[in-house]
Each structure stands twice: as C-alpha cells, then as structure tokens.
Scaffold this motif. Structure first.
Motif, PDB file in Angstrom:
ATOM      1  N   LEU A  16       0.842  -1.197   0.000  1.00 22.61           N
ATOM      2  CA  LEU A  16       0.000   0.000   0.000  1.00 22.61           C
ATOM      3  C   LEU A  16       0.878   1.248   0.000  1.00 22.61           C
ATOM      4  CD1 LEU A  16      -2.616  -1.094   2.708  1.00 22.61           C
ATOM      5  CD2 LEU A  16      -2.862  -1.174   0.223  1.00 22.61           C
ATOM      6  N   PRO A  17       0.376   2.343  -0.556  1.00 21.57           N
ATOM      7  CA  PRO A  17       1.139   3.596  -0.541  1.00 21.57           C
ATOM      8  C   PRO A  17       1.159   4.161   0.878  1.00 21.57           C
ATOM      9  CG  PRO A  17      -1.028   3.957  -1.486  1.00 21.57           C
ATOM     10  CD  PRO A  17      -0.908   2.482  -1.234  1.00 21.57           C
ATOM     11  N   LEU A  18       2.290   4.097   1.517  1.00 20.41           N
ATOM     12  CA  LEU A  18       2.379   4.315   2.966  1.00 20.41           C
ATOM     13  C   LEU A  18       3.387   5.387   3.320  1.00 20.41           C
ATOM     14  CD1 LEU A  18       1.874   3.186   5.916  1.00 20.41           C
ATOM     15  CD2 LEU A  18       3.769   1.656   5.468  1.00 20.41           C
ATOM     16  N   GLU A  19       3.022   6.218   4.295  1.00 22.06           N
ATOM     17  CA  GLU A  19       3.953   7.153   4.938  1.00 22.06           C
ATOM     18  C   GLU A  19       3.797   6.939   6.437  1.00 22.06           C
ATOM     19  OE1 GLU A  19       2.965  11.165   3.802  1.00 22.06           O
ATOM     20  OE2 GLU A  19       2.667  10.559   1.723  1.00 22.06           O
ATOM     21  N   ILE A  20       4.911   6.766   7.132  1.00 26.89           N
ATOM     22  CA  ILE A  20       4.877   6.605   8.592  1.00 26.89           C
ATOM     23  C   ILE A  20       5.739   7.694   9.204  1.00 26.89           C
ATOM     24  CG2 ILE A  20       5.329   5.109  10.566  1.00 26.89           C
ATOM     25  CD1 ILE A  20       5.125   2.709   8.749  1.00 26.89           C
ATOM     26  N   ALA A  21       5.152   8.459  10.106  1.00 27.73           N
ATOM     27  CA  ALA A  21       5.908   9.482  10.828  1.00 27.73           C
ATOM     28  C   ALA A  21       6.763   8.804  11.890  1.00 27.73           C
ATOM     29  CB  ALA A  21       4.956  10.481  11.474  1.00 27.73           C
ATOM     30  N   ALA A  22       7.777   9.503  12.362  1.00 26.90           N
ATOM     31  CA  ALA A  22       8.648   8.965  13.409  1.00 26.90           C
ATOM     32  C   ALA A  22       7.811   8.595  14.644  1.00 26.90           C
ATOM     33  CB  ALA A  22       9.708   9.997  13.792  1.00 26.90           C
ATOM     34  N   PRO A  23       8.118   7.466  15.266  1.00 24.19           N
ATOM     35  CA  PRO A  23       7.359   7.038  16.441  1.00 24.19           C
ATOM     36  C   PRO A  23       7.533   8.020  17.610  1.00 24.19           C
ATOM     37  CG  PRO A  23       8.915   5.330  15.759  1.00 24.19           C
ATOM     38  CD  PRO A  23       9.153   6.509  14.910  1.00 24.19           C
ATOM     39  N   ARG A  24       6.496   8.104  18.403  1.00 26.21           N
ATOM     40  CA  ARG A  24       6.534   8.889  19.637  1.00 26.21           C
ATOM     41  C   ARG A  24       6.301   7.911  20.786  1.00 26.21           C
ATOM     42  NH1 ARG A  24       1.935  12.907  21.747  1.00 26.21           N
ATOM     43  NH2 ARG A  24       2.771  13.029  23.843  1.00 26.21           N
ATOM     44  N   THR A  25       7.059   8.060  21.862  1.00 23.84           N
ATOM     45  CA  THR A  25       6.937   7.147  22.992  1.00 23.84           C
ATOM     46  C   THR A  25       6.649   7.925  24.270  1.00 23.84           C
ATOM     47  OG1 THR A  25       8.449   5.559  21.967  1.00 23.84           O
ATOM     48  CG2 THR A  25       8.120   5.367  24.342  1.00 23.84           C
ATOM     49  N   ASP A  26       5.618   7.477  24.985  1.00 20.90           N
ATOM     50  CA  ASP A  26       5.296   7.994  26.317  1.00 20.90           C
ATOM     51  C   ASP A  26       5.541   6.861  27.299  1.00 20.90           C
ATOM     52  OD1 ASP A  26       4.332  10.616  25.546  1.00 20.90           O
ATOM     53  OD2 ASP A  26       2.601   9.564  24.700  1.00 20.90           O
ATOM     54  N   ARG A  27       6.226   7.155  28.405  1.00 12.47           N
ATOM     55  CA  ARG A  27       6.592   6.103  29.360  1.00 12.47           C
ATOM     56  C   ARG A  27       5.965   6.350  30.723  1.00 12.47           C
ATOM     57  NH1 ARG A  27      10.963   6.635  25.976  1.00 12.47           N
ATOM     58  NH2 ARG A  27      11.860   4.696  25.250  1.00 12.47           N
ATOM     59  N   THR A  28       5.606   5.244  31.365  1.00  9.97           N
ATOM     60  CA  THR A  28       5.230   5.249  32.772  1.00  9.97           C
ATOM     61  C   THR A  28       6.163   4.268  33.465  1.00  9.97           C
ATOM     62  OG1 THR A  28       3.625   3.440  32.603  1.00  9.97           O
ATOM     63  CG2 THR A  28       2.801   5.668  32.150  1.00  9.97           C
ATOM     64  N   GLU A  29       5.921   4.023  34.717  1.00  4.80           N
ATOM     65  CA  GLU A  29       6.795   3.108  35.465  1.00  4.80           C
ATOM     66  C   GLU A  29       6.744   1.686  34.908  1.00  4.80           C
ATOM     67  OE1 GLU A  29       7.188   1.322  39.960  1.00  4.80           O
ATOM     68  OE2 GLU A  29       6.378   3.339  39.702  1.00  4.80           O
ATOM     69  N   ASN A  30       5.563   1.253  34.431  1.00  2.96           N
ATOM     70  CA  ASN A  30       5.395  -0.136  34.001  1.00  2.96           C
ATOM     71  C   ASN A  30       5.178  -0.332  32.501  1.00  2.96           C
ATOM     72  OD1 ASN A  30       5.534  -1.227  36.657  1.00  2.96           O
ATOM     73  ND2 ASN A  30       3.488  -0.408  37.012  1.00  2.96           N
ATOM     74  N   PHE A  31       4.872   0.740  31.780  1.00  3.64           N
ATOM     75  CA  PHE A  31       4.540   0.599  30.359  1.00  3.64           C
ATOM     76  C   PHE A  31       5.170   1.703  29.529  1.00  3.64           C
ATOM     77  CE2 PHE A  31       0.995  -1.269  32.682  1.00  3.64           C
ATOM     78  CZ  PHE A  31       0.895  -2.504  32.074  1.00  3.64           C
ATOM     79  N   SER A  32       5.386   1.383  28.256  1.00  2.24           N
ATOM     80  CA  SER A  32       5.729   2.386  27.247  1.00  2.24           C
ATOM     81  C   SER A  32       4.630   2.322  26.194  1.00  2.24           C
ATOM     82  CB  SER A  32       7.071   2.082  26.590  1.00  2.24           C
ATOM     83  OG  SER A  32       8.122   2.298  27.497  1.00  2.24           O
ATOM     84  N   LEU A  33       4.116   3.473  25.825  1.00  2.00           N
ATOM     85  CA  LEU A  33       3.086   3.563  24.795  1.00  2.00           C
ATOM     86  C   LEU A  33       3.717   4.244  23.589  1.00  2.00           C
ATOM     87  CD1 LEU A  33       0.098   3.166  23.997  1.00  2.00           C
ATOM     88  CD2 LEU A  33      -0.308   5.475  24.855  1.00  2.00           C
ATOM     89  N   HIS A  34       3.862   3.485  22.510  1.00  2.00           N
ATOM     90  CA  HIS A  34       4.457   3.993  21.274  1.00  2.00           C
ATOM     91  C   HIS A  34       3.317   4.344  20.322  1.00  2.00           C
ATOM     92  CE1 HIS A  34       8.060   2.172  22.910  1.00  2.00           C
ATOM     93  NE2 HIS A  34       7.430   1.006  22.945  1.00  2.00           N
ATOM     94  N   SER A  35       3.392   5.497  19.676  1.00  2.00           N
ATOM     95  CA  SER A  35       2.363   5.850  18.708  1.00  2.00           C
ATOM     96  C   SER A  35       3.017   6.271  17.389  1.00  2.00           C
ATOM     97  CB  SER A  35       1.446   6.948  19.244  1.00  2.00           C
ATOM     98  OG  SER A  35       2.167   8.119  19.526  1.00  2.00           O
ATOM     99  N   LEU A  36       2.330   5.921  16.309  1.00  2.00           N
ATOM    100  CA  LEU A  36       2.801   6.199  14.954  1.00  2.00           C
ATOM    101  C   LEU A  36       1.658   6.828  14.160  1.00  2.00           C
ATOM    102  CD1 LEU A  36       4.084   2.597  14.293  1.00  2.00           C
ATOM    103  CD2 LEU A  36       5.579   4.535  14.601  1.00  2.00           C
ATOM    104  N   GLN A  37       1.949   7.871  13.417  1.00  2.00           N
ATOM    105  CA  GLN A  37       0.958   8.389  12.483  1.00  2.00           C
ATOM    106  C   GLN A  37       1.218   7.729  11.146  1.00  2.00           C
ATOM    107  OE1 GLN A  37      -0.228  12.509  12.463  1.00  2.00           O
ATOM    108  NE2 GLN A  37      -0.132  12.509  10.235  1.00  2.00           N
ATOM    109  N   VAL A  38       0.202   7.055  10.645  1.00  2.00           N
ATOM    110  CA  VAL A  38       0.300   6.288   9.416  1.00  2.00           C
ATOM    111  C   VAL A  38      -0.642   6.910   8.388  1.00  2.00           C
ATOM    112  CG1 VAL A  38       0.021   3.990   8.401  1.00  2.00           C
ATOM    113  CG2 VAL A  38       0.762   4.217  10.777  1.00  2.00           C
ATOM    114  N   THR A  39      -0.107   7.283   7.230  1.00  2.00           N
ATOM    115  CA  THR A  39      -0.912   7.927   6.188  1.00  2.00           C
ATOM    116  C   THR A  39      -0.876   7.088   4.917  1.00  2.00           C
ATOM    117  OG1 THR A  39      -0.364  10.104   7.096  1.00  2.00           O
ATOM    118  CG2 THR A  39      -1.211  10.044   4.837  1.00  2.00           C
ATOM    119  N   PHE A  40      -2.059   6.856   4.371  1.00  2.00           N
ATOM    120  CA  PHE A  40      -2.212   6.177   3.084  1.00  2.00           C
ATOM    121  C   PHE A  40      -2.828   7.178   2.116  1.00  2.00           C
ATOM    122  CE2 PHE A  40      -2.755   2.897   6.319  1.00  2.00           C
ATOM    123  CZ  PHE A  40      -1.863   1.925   5.897  1.00  2.00           C
TER     124      PHE A  40
END
Length: 95
Positions: A16-40
């Motif tokens: 698929l025609p894909l663009e992915i922005a650089a990942p962003r990571t938010d951290r807590t003591e027990n988890f990391s939440l990674h988010s990506l903006q994905v555009t088609f």
C-alpha cells in the motif's frame, strides 16, 4: 519497542502507498506507549480494510487510536486515510 511497532505496521501495510511518521513514545513506570501516524494516499478500501484487520488481529499489542478517511476527488474509488496506531510495551520496573 518502537522499532518493532514500526516494522509491524510496515509489514501489515505491505503493498500500500504508505507514509509513517517517526514514532513517539510515552513512558510510565510499568509501560511504554508507542504511537505512529500512518498515512495512506490514494488507496482503495479493500487495501485499507486489510490493514485495519491486520492491526486488529495484533490486539492488544497494536491498536488504532484515531482514524480519518477522506475521498480522493482526483481518483474515483480511492481514499486518503490517516491512522494513529499505538503499541503497548510492558517494561520492568527499575529496582
């Protein structure tokens, strides 16, 4: 981790025609939440649904937080879609 999330999203969107922005990571003591903006851009709905179903099959490790879909007026039957995909990573607490 963020690199694995990026690689998995790329794999799910293969062909698929894909663009992915650089990942962003938010951290807590027990988890990391990674988010990506994905555009088609100029993608058909069948391809978009394959991607969506692939992400859903990876739950709870991957998920879709936001989605915007708009018709591509210059290409009938095609759409532009922007997803925010997240990945949850359990991390060991510091000792």
């Amino acid at each position: 981790n963020a690199a694995q999330a990026y690689a998995e999203v790329s794999r799910l969107a293969q062909g698929l025609p894909l663009e992915i922005a650089a990942p962003r990571t938010d951290r807590t003591e027990n988890f990391s939440l990674h988010s990506l903006q994905v555009t088609f851009r100029r993608v058909d709905m069948a391809g978009l649904l394959r991607f969506y179903e692939g992400v859903n099959a990876r739950a709870p490790y991957l998920g879709i937080d936001q989605c915007t879909i708009s018709a591509d007026r210059s290409a009938p039957g095609m759409v532009t879609a922007v997803f925010r995909v997240y990945s949850v990573e359990a991390v060991r607490p510091a000792k």
